[in-house]
Design an enzyme around this catalytic site. Structure first.
Site, PDB file in Angstrom:
ATOM      1  N   HIS A 102     -10.033   7.696   4.036  1.00 51.45           N
ATOM      2  CA  HIS A 102     -10.013   6.585   3.063  1.00 51.45           C
ATOM      3  C   HIS A 102      -9.325   5.405   3.763  1.00 51.45           C
ATOM      4  CE1 HIS A 102      -9.400   5.058  -1.233  1.00 51.45           C
ATOM      5  NE2 HIS A 102      -8.675   4.238  -0.502  1.00 51.45           N
ATOM      6  N   ARG A 117     -13.224   2.267  -9.562  1.00 47.85           N
ATOM      7  CA  ARG A 117     -11.827   2.580  -9.906  1.00 47.85           C
ATOM      8  C   ARG A 117     -10.863   1.928  -8.933  1.00 47.85           C
ATOM      9  NH1 ARG A 117      -6.911   4.148  -8.193  1.00 47.85           N
ATOM     10  NH2 ARG A 117      -7.899   5.600  -6.742  1.00 47.85           N
ATOM     11  N   ASP A 118     -10.832   2.398  -7.712  1.00 42.94           N
ATOM     12  CA  ASP A 118      -9.867   1.898  -6.735  1.00 42.94           C
ATOM     13  C   ASP A 118     -10.119   0.424  -6.417  1.00 42.94           C
ATOM     14  OD1 ASP A 118      -7.683   2.206  -5.060  1.00 42.94           O
ATOM     15  OD2 ASP A 118      -8.880   2.821  -3.341  1.00 42.94           O
ATOM     16  N   ASN A 175     -10.623  -1.903   0.317  1.00 40.64           N
ATOM     17  CA  ASN A 175     -11.199  -0.739   0.982  1.00 40.64           C
ATOM     18  C   ASN A 175     -12.334  -1.199   1.885  1.00 40.64           C
ATOM     19  OD1 ASN A 175     -10.107   1.731  -0.751  1.00 40.64           O
ATOM     20  ND2 ASN A 175     -10.642   0.108  -2.182  1.00 40.64           N
ATOM     21  N   HIS A 186      -8.621   1.293   4.543  1.00 40.07           N
ATOM     22  CA  HIS A 186      -8.618  -0.110   4.130  1.00 40.07           C
ATOM     23  C   HIS A 186      -8.787  -0.967   5.377  1.00 40.07           C
ATOM     24  CE1 HIS A 186      -7.019   0.096  -0.184  1.00 40.07           C
ATOM     25  NE2 HIS A 186      -7.335   1.324   0.173  1.00 40.07           N
ATOM     26  N   CYS A 245      -4.086  -2.681  -2.946  1.00 40.42           N
ATOM     27  CA  CYS A 245      -3.081  -1.767  -3.485  1.00 40.42           C
ATOM     28  C   CYS A 245      -1.992  -2.602  -4.139  1.00 40.42           C
ATOM     29  CB  CYS A 245      -2.472  -0.893  -2.388  1.00 40.42           C
ATOM     30  SG  CYS A 245      -1.172   0.209  -3.021  1.00 40.42           S
TER      31      CYS A 245
END
Length: 306
Positions: free
Chosen positions: A211, A19-20, A253, A213, A244
């Site tokens: 989370h 997803r991300d 990430n 990056h 992003c």
């Protein structure tokens, strides 16, 4: 004295690549490729995979196939398949698709909130009240994600009290876990620990997650710093996929393979098979037509090739 004595013995890794990670890819990725990736990751032993996003295809075209993907994946016992749900329409779609966890999101930065979802932080949280109530009524896990908790591309520094305020709001909504996200990858270890400890004043430390990056190459250092203060849940993306769309220059990430290699070296159990994850990373990188961003993954693949 054992310097590792106070580190967690077990860490949960939430895989966010499907997803991300993939949502920012410009090329269209067929649903079948996403399904294959999720199934490979499921076989690796992840307890939680962020698999879908039920947002408007107008804003995130890559996630337009989420319902199709969720219908086709090989469901494994004990695995939570999460979906991002920005509103009740998204929640209903996630519920119909069989998501085991819904994810709501806000920002610790007022400027980012306006740029990202066109409303204030307070307004964004209020919008999720219906989703949160529906999740509780249906017995679904609810996860809250707080972006720009360590820095913002528009306003720069984000004060600790701003992070704590959003953590408190997410707690009141009934979140089971809350993600503290370094959306643009600017955090360093001491800042990381300060933010995590402040967040822990508002919410159970054991249910906070990191989370990170890797924009400035600090993600692994920040994960280690988080371990030192007791954080035991981390998000990562296979092959370092991601970025992003609203944060210029933000790279992917932290790579799952790199995080697993670190955990192995620390003797911390994750329950995940690194070799299978490396294969999954090579699979999606080959499909995307580029070398993966995981140093550990690439090194292990090269060693195998001999």
């Amino acid at each position: 004295m054992d310097a590792q004595a106070n580190l967690p013995q077990h860490v949960k890794i939430v895989e966010v690549g499907p997803r991300d990670g993939l949502q920012n890819e410009q090329q269209t990725i067929p649903a079948a490729v996403k399904v294959e990736l999720i199934d490979r990751l499921g076989r690796a032993g992840f307890a939680n995979i962020e698999a879908a996003s039920f947002v408007s295809p107008k804003w995130v075209p890559q996630m337009a196939t989420s319902a199709e993907v969720m219908a086709a994946i090989e469901r494994r016992a004990g695995v939570i398949y999460s979906a991002l749900t920005p509103n009740m329409q998204g929640f209903d779609a996630a519920l119909a698709a069989g998501a085991g966890e819904v994810v709501i999101f806000g920002s610790a930065s007022e400027a980012f909130s306006q740029k990202n979802i066109n409303c204030s932080i307070a307004e964004s949280i209020a919008r999720f009240e219906g989703v949160a109530q529906a999740a509780r009524e249906r017995g679904l896990r609810l996860r809250g994600s707080i972006s720009c908790a360590f820095g913002c591309p528009y306003q720069g520094e984000v004060p600790l009290h701003a992070v704590a305020d959003v953590v408190g709001r997410m707690r009141e909504l009934g979140c089971d876990e809350i993600d503290i996200a370094d959306t643009i990858g600017v955090a360093t270890p001491r800042k990381t620990q300060a933010v995590m400890l402040r967040a822990a004043q508002e919410f159970d430390l054991k249910r906070l997650s990191g989370h990170f990056h890797d924009t400035y190459g600090q993600a692994l250092a920040n994960i280690y710093a988080s371990l030192e203060v007791g954080i035991a849940i981390f998000h990562s993306s296979v092959s370092g996929l991601g970025g992003c769309p609203y944060a210029k220059g933000a790279t992917g990430n932290v790579a799952t393979e790199d995080v697993l290699y670190l955990m192995q070296g620390l003797g911390i159990d994750t329950g995940i098979d690194l070799d299978i994850v490396v294969d999954a990373g090579q699979f999606i990188s080959q499909h995307l037509g580029r070398k993966g961003a995981s140093r550990a993954g690439n090194a292990i693949a090269a060693k195998r090739a001999g």
